[in-house]
Design a protein around this motif. Structure first.
Motif, PDB file in Angstrom:
ATOM      1  N   ALA A 122       0.771  -1.421   0.037  1.00  0.00           N
ATOM      2  CA  ALA A 122       0.076  -0.206   0.050  1.00  0.00           C
ATOM      3  C   ALA A 122       0.885   1.195  -0.002  1.00  0.00           C
ATOM      4  O   ALA A 122       2.027   1.418   0.387  1.00  0.00           O
ATOM      5  N   VAL A 123       0.409   2.371  -0.396  1.00  0.00           N
ATOM      6  CA  VAL A 123       1.091   3.648  -0.379  1.00  0.00           C
ATOM      7  C   VAL A 123       1.231   3.941   0.996  1.00  0.00           C
ATOM      8  O   VAL A 123       0.263   3.965   1.678  1.00  0.00           O
ATOM      9  N   PRO A 124       2.231   4.452   1.561  1.00  0.00           N
ATOM     10  CA  PRO A 124       2.389   4.802   2.886  1.00  0.00           C
ATOM     11  C   PRO A 124       1.379   6.265   3.240  1.00  0.00           C
ATOM     12  O   PRO A 124       1.310   6.910   2.402  1.00  0.00           O
ATOM     13  N   ALA A 125       0.863   5.891   4.499  1.00  0.00           N
ATOM     14  CA  ALA A 125      -0.105   6.946   4.782  1.00  0.00           C
ATOM     15  C   ALA A 125       0.450   8.220   5.226  1.00  0.00           C
ATOM     16  O   ALA A 125       0.267   9.387   4.895  1.00  0.00           O
ATOM     17  N   ARG A 126       1.834   8.269   5.556  1.00  0.00           N
ATOM     18  CA  ARG A 126       2.664   9.491   6.075  1.00  0.00           C
ATOM     19  C   ARG A 126       3.764   9.456   5.194  1.00  0.00           C
ATOM     20  O   ARG A 126       4.781   8.710   5.315  1.00  0.00           O
ATOM     21  N   ILE A 127       4.061  10.665   4.119  1.00  0.00           N
ATOM     22  CA  ILE A 127       5.189  10.752   3.709  1.00  0.00           C
ATOM     23  C   ILE A 127       5.792  11.935   4.039  1.00  0.00           C
ATOM     24  O   ILE A 127       5.200  13.087   3.875  1.00  0.00           O
ATOM     25  N   PRO A 128       7.046  12.064   4.357  1.00  0.00           N
ATOM     26  CA  PRO A 128       7.814  13.463   4.555  1.00  0.00           C
ATOM     27  C   PRO A 128       7.880  14.275   3.681  1.00  0.00           C
ATOM     28  O   PRO A 128       7.758  13.841   2.404  1.00  0.00           O
ATOM     29  N   THR A 129       8.051  15.734   3.667  1.00  0.00           N
ATOM     30  CA  THR A 129       8.292  16.586   2.533  1.00  0.00           C
ATOM     31  C   THR A 129       9.787  16.565   2.500  1.00  0.00           C
ATOM     32  O   THR A 129      10.498  16.305   3.288  1.00  0.00           O
ATOM     33  N   ILE A 225       6.342  -0.154 -12.722  1.00  0.00           N
ATOM     34  CA  ILE A 225       6.358   0.624 -11.596  1.00  0.00           C
ATOM     35  C   ILE A 225       6.067   2.264 -11.749  1.00  0.00           C
ATOM     36  O   ILE A 225       5.307   2.876 -11.162  1.00  0.00           O
ATOM     37  N   LEU A 226       7.094   2.685 -12.621  1.00  0.00           N
ATOM     38  CA  LEU A 226       7.030   4.052 -12.860  1.00  0.00           C
ATOM     39  C   LEU A 226       6.029   4.747 -13.474  1.00  0.00           C
ATOM     40  O   LEU A 226       5.429   5.713 -13.267  1.00  0.00           O
ATOM     41  N   LEU A 227       5.258   3.689 -14.445  1.00  0.00           N
ATOM     42  CA  LEU A 227       4.139   4.194 -15.242  1.00  0.00           C
ATOM     43  C   LEU A 227       3.057   4.095 -14.235  1.00  0.00           C
ATOM     44  O   LEU A 227       2.060   5.045 -14.380  1.00  0.00           O
ATOM     45  N   GLY A 228       2.984   3.332 -13.225  1.00  0.00           N
ATOM     46  CA  GLY A 228       1.970   3.462 -12.314  1.00  0.00           C
ATOM     47  C   GLY A 228       0.669   3.018 -12.639  1.00  0.00           C
ATOM     48  O   GLY A 228       0.404   2.068 -13.766  1.00  0.00           O
ATOM     49  N   GLN A 229      -0.572   3.438 -12.156  1.00  0.00           N
ATOM     50  CA  GLN A 229      -1.865   3.075 -12.743  1.00  0.00           C
ATOM     51  C   GLN A 229      -2.655   4.118 -13.630  1.00  0.00           C
ATOM     52  O   GLN A 229      -3.723   4.024 -13.632  1.00  0.00           O
ATOM     53  N   GLY A 230      -1.797   5.092 -14.386  1.00  0.00           N
ATOM     54  CA  GLY A 230      -2.226   5.894 -15.221  1.00  0.00           C
ATOM     55  C   GLY A 230      -1.817   7.280 -14.815  1.00  0.00           C
ATOM     56  O   GLY A 230      -1.318   7.310 -13.691  1.00  0.00           O
ATOM     57  N   PRO A 231      -2.520   8.446 -15.508  1.00  0.00           N
ATOM     58  CA  PRO A 231      -1.983   9.636 -15.228  1.00  0.00           C
ATOM     59  C   PRO A 231      -2.586   9.964 -13.866  1.00  0.00           C
ATOM     60  O   PRO A 231      -1.964  10.899 -13.213  1.00  0.00           O
ATOM     61  N   GLU A 232      -3.716   9.676 -13.458  1.00  0.00           N
ATOM     62  CA  GLU A 232      -4.121  10.091 -12.158  1.00  0.00           C
ATOM     63  C   GLU A 232      -3.567   9.659 -10.972  1.00  0.00           C
ATOM     64  O   GLU A 232      -3.650  10.253  -9.921  1.00  0.00           O
ATOM     65  N   HIS A 233      -3.045   8.500 -10.898  1.00  0.00           N
ATOM     66  CA  HIS A 233      -2.340   7.753  -9.828  1.00  0.00           C
ATOM     67  C   HIS A 233      -0.684   7.409 -10.309  1.00  0.00           C
ATOM     68  O   HIS A 233      -0.669   6.118  -9.689  1.00  0.00           O
ATOM     69  N   GLN A 234      -0.281   7.872 -11.030  1.00  0.00           N
ATOM     70  CA  GLN A 234       0.933   7.492 -11.657  1.00  0.00           C
ATOM     71  C   GLN A 234       1.958   7.216 -10.615  1.00  0.00           C
ATOM     72  O   GLN A 234       2.725   6.148 -10.647  1.00  0.00           O
ATOM     73  N   LYS A 235       2.000   7.918  -9.421  1.00  0.00           N
ATOM     74  CA  LYS A 235       3.058   7.915  -8.551  1.00  0.00           C
ATOM     75  C   LYS A 235       2.966   6.846  -7.513  1.00  0.00           C
ATOM     76  O   LYS A 235       3.809   6.499  -6.537  1.00  0.00           O
ATOM     77  N   TRP A 278      10.872  12.695  -2.671  1.00  0.00           N
ATOM     78  CA  TRP A 278      11.067  13.448  -4.093  1.00  0.00           C
ATOM     79  C   TRP A 278       9.940  12.955  -4.932  1.00  0.00           C
ATOM     80  O   TRP A 278       9.395  13.820  -5.717  1.00  0.00           O
ATOM     81  N   THR A 279       9.626  11.546  -4.957  1.00  0.00           N
ATOM     82  CA  THR A 279       8.580  11.182  -5.926  1.00  0.00           C
ATOM     83  C   THR A 279       7.244  11.986  -5.558  1.00  0.00           C
ATOM     84  O   THR A 279       6.534  12.120  -6.563  1.00  0.00           O
ATOM     85  N   ASN A 280       6.844  12.158  -4.201  1.00  0.00           N
ATOM     86  CA  ASN A 280       5.450  12.200  -4.311  1.00  0.00           C
ATOM     87  C   ASN A 280       5.402  13.931  -4.604  1.00  0.00           C
ATOM     88  O   ASN A 280       4.259  14.463  -4.877  1.00  0.00           O
ATOM     89  N   GLU A 281       6.661  14.620  -4.611  1.00  0.00           N
ATOM     90  CA  GLU A 281       6.555  16.026  -5.118  1.00  0.00           C
ATOM     91  C   GLU A 281       6.849  16.287  -6.453  1.00  0.00           C
ATOM     92  O   GLU A 281       7.064  17.569  -7.086  1.00  0.00           O
ATOM     93  N   ASN A 282       7.193  15.093  -7.290  1.00  0.00           N
ATOM     94  CA  ASN A 282       7.791  15.352  -8.509  1.00  0.00           C
ATOM     95  C   ASN A 282       7.291  14.228  -9.609  1.00  0.00           C
ATOM     96  O   ASN A 282       7.915  13.573 -10.273  1.00  0.00           O
ATOM     97  N   GLU A 283       5.868  14.049  -9.298  1.00  0.00           N
ATOM     98  CA  GLU A 283       5.123  13.001 -10.237  1.00  0.00           C
ATOM     99  C   GLU A 283       5.520  13.317 -11.523  1.00  0.00           C
ATOM    100  O   GLU A 283       5.710  12.153 -12.366  1.00  0.00           O
ATOM    101  N   ALA A 284       5.463  14.450 -12.145  1.00  0.00           N
ATOM    102  CA  ALA A 284       5.634  14.612 -13.669  1.00  0.00           C
ATOM    103  C   ALA A 284       7.013  14.131 -14.050  1.00  0.00           C
ATOM    104  O   ALA A 284       7.036  13.722 -15.579  1.00  0.00           O
TER     105      ALA A 284
END
Length: 335
Positions: A122-129, A225-235, A278-284
């Protein structure tokens, strides 16, 4: 595959070497005919495992994935036997019809697991900035550590059956940190291709056990893994993988015997947390990385096909898999 003794279902006095064993009762069998003679014992075993995981929500997702993997392996075994030749008598209900025999509620439960991604971490509930982990702006080369880490993650995950078995945890982490220079040696890469090739070279050198994915398969999985589930949930896939890695490295650190190993695992865990932020803030940035991984996979596949073609041509010229013995061009005559 080494024979498991003599088949327990062949006619008396004509028992053949058994290549397979029933996972429930360990009775050996040699062929599709004898597999069918055994009834539905193996099928029921895997069916019960899958249904048990579907109904037992307390069970870990990795156990469900393991049950499904073993079911697929058993189906492949049946397919392999089927390819070996026809056998008399109808099958009493093979594994290929398992889905049709599941109750509607069980089918719906399985579909929900797949649609929600519950069969994966699962995606971690808490991700540091990033600001809380680094005082300055991260280097633009940080992104290229992701393919290297995800390559090693995919390889170790497939090799050690999910990485959740405590008995395999030391081996999982040794392989992970050995294959991923970004985690194990704090390497820096200038491109996604360089990051992937660095990990691939470690495996090709034989420094760590080869896995079922191979180098090309690990590259392909890193791209997925990098492509993810599509544009809306890629990360989400990348975050889930990094979160799972951080959790696994934390568990391993608690078991580590030496201060040096604990420190190494601590640094790797911190790197996973940093990459997660970094991933959480740089999904593009993930799509270009995924495309670069896919390109590296295609190049690796093309090179392998070229080598296979050349090998086939040489074997055709040689008349076998090895070159002919060298001929003596000049032979000294006895005096």
């Amino acid at each position: 595959m080494e024979p498991a003794g003599l088949c327990g279902f062949c006619p008396a006095g004509d028992a053949q070497p058994a290549r397979y064993t029933c996972p429930r009762c360990n009775v050996p069998y040699c062929s599709l005919r004898c597999y069918r003679a055994h009834g539905t014992c193996a099928e029921d075993f895997y069916r019960d495992q899958v249904l048990g995981e579907l109904r037992g929500r307390h069970a870990s997702p990795s156990r469900l994935a393991g049950a499904l993997r073993r079911l697929r392996q058993q189906r492949e075994t049946e397919d392999e036997l089927e390819d070996a030749g026809p056998s008399p008598g109808p099958a009493p209900g093979g594994l290929s019809g398992l889905w049709e025999r599941l109750a509607p509620a069980d089918r719906a439960a399985f579909e929900r697991l797949l649609s929600r991604g519950e069969c994966a971490p699962a995606v971690p509930a808490r991700i540091p900035t990033l600001a809380s982990l680094s005082r300055g702006r991260p280097s633009p080369l940080v992104r290229f550590q992701l393919p290297n880490v995800l390559f090693a993650y995919a390889h170790a995950l497939a090799l050690y059956h999910g990485g959740d078995d405590d008995a395999l945890l030391p081996d999982f982490c040794t392989t992970l940190l050995g294959v991923s220079g970004a985690l194990g040696a704090q390497q820096v890469f200038a491109s996604a291709e360089e990051a992937l090739q660095a990990a691939a070279h470690v495996l090709e050198a034989g420094e760590h056990p080869p896995g079922p994915l191979g180098t090309r398969g690990a590259m392909r999985e890193a791209a997925r893994i990098l492509l993810g589930q599509g544009p809306e949930h890629q990360k989400n896939f990348t975050l889930a993988a990094l979160g799972h890695l951080a959790q696994t490295l934390g568990r391993a650190r608690k078991q580590a015997a030496s201060p040096e190993e604990r420190d190494r695992l601590y640094r790797a865990r911190k790197k996973c947390q940093f990459l997660m932020a970094w991933t959480n803030e740089n999904e593009a940035a993930l799509t270009p990385l995924a495309l670069a991984c896919a390109g590296a996979h295609r190049a690796q596949a093309a090179a392998a096909e070229e080598v296979a073609a050349l090998t086939g041509e040489l074997e055709r010229l040689w008349g076998g898999p090895v070159p002919p013995a060298p001929r003596t061009l000049i032979e000294e005559l006895p005096g």
